[in-house]
Design an enzyme around this catalytic site. Sequence first.
Site, short mmCIF file in Angstrom:
data_model
loop_
_atom_site.label_atom_id
_atom_site.label_comp_id
_atom_site.label_asym_id
_atom_site.label_seq_id
_atom_site.Cartn_x
_atom_site.Cartn_y
_atom_site.Cartn_z
N LEU A 70 -1.02 0.63 -1.33
CA LEU A 70 0.42 0.42 -1.12
C LEU A 70 0.91 1.10 0.16
CD1 LEU A 70 2.76 -0.98 -2.55
CD2 LEU A 70 3.22 1.16 -3.77
N ALA A 87 -1.51 -4.99 -4.15
CA ALA A 87 -2.48 -4.78 -3.07
C ALA A 87 -3.68 -4.07 -3.67
CB ALA A 87 -1.86 -3.94 -1.97
N GLY A 106 -3.16 4.90 0.56
CA GLY A 106 -3.95 3.99 -0.27
C GLY A 106 -3.49 2.56 -0.02
N ASN A 147 4.06 -1.08 -17.87
CA ASN A 147 2.95 -0.15 -17.74
C ASN A 147 2.54 0.47 -19.08
OD1 ASN A 147 4.27 0.70 -14.56
ND2 ASN A 147 2.36 -0.36 -14.89
N LYS A 200 9.85 -1.65 -15.75
CA LYS A 200 8.50 -1.46 -15.20
C LYS A 200 7.73 -0.48 -16.10
CE LYS A 200 5.09 -1.93 -12.34
NZ LYS A 200 4.70 -1.18 -11.20
#
Length: 302
Positions: free
Chosen positions: A11, A122, A9, A180, A176
């Site tokens: 990444l 990305a 995908g 999220n 992180k």
Amino acid sequence: MKITVLGCGALGQLWLAALIKQGHEVQGWLRVPQPFCPVNLVDVDGSTFNESLTANDPDFLANSDLLLVTLKAWQVSGAVKTLAATLPETSPVLLLHNGMGTLEELKTLRQPVLLGVTTHAAKRDGNVIIHVAKGTTHIGPGNAAGGDFSRLAETLHAALPDVAWHDNIQPASWKKLTVNCVINPLTALYNCPNGELKHHHDEVVSICDEVAQVMEREGHHTSAESLLYYVEQVIDSTAANISSMLQDIRVQRHTEIDYITGYLLQRARAHGLNLPVNSRLYELIKRKENEYERSSSGLPGT
Ligand code: KPL
């Protein structure tokens, strides 16, 4: 190095292009096997990379020095366990995904597992991957198995900077996870870009507060205020982003909620904590997900 990238995908393609440009031998591994993996990338500086790379070659996998995993959290353990039968026992598996909990699912793996979190952004635009923003990838040991892999961070840094090695990756993973837990479910529910969460300050505060309670019980030194400060910075710096969870919901794909809020709630339960705000968000996202998953499986709705 010889590297297999599992998941092609946004990444995955970013890493494939960066590693090949640095002179590494790479192959992609797609869950639906194909002999080639197209990599079409527009980098932050506007330069392009278009190549068709080898994919799903078991001989290449059997000689790989690293398995870099860029799948969604819920796809990781099944796919990694299958490939682990062929990957050399000494080659590390580096997991780069949102959320936590896959390490527990992979506890019987023979290979050393490394965990990573990244702030590179990305996105897919048709058949092209756009590297929207540069970032930092933090990596560190996930399980106790095998040697010192701090040198790997230098190798990866040369290909796609910045990469930082941490002997203890847990604080970076929890930071992180906090981001999220806040941004992903809220943007999915309000159907808005990340920046709009500035208007939902009270909910953002409550989520950070609950995450801090769990982190403290897990033995991490933190505070609700410092988590909030960090989350607000990310909301600002990614203001125009459509979060990955909102993207999943929009195309009716399975989300990573079980590995994000779900993981948080699982750790909270283990410490006897009740997290009303996160529990509600978890239920709301599961309900949305169930609606389309039930209708696509042909089961009647409730
Ligand atoms: O990781 C992200 C995601 O969308 O999954 C953030 C940091 C929230 C950026 O959108």
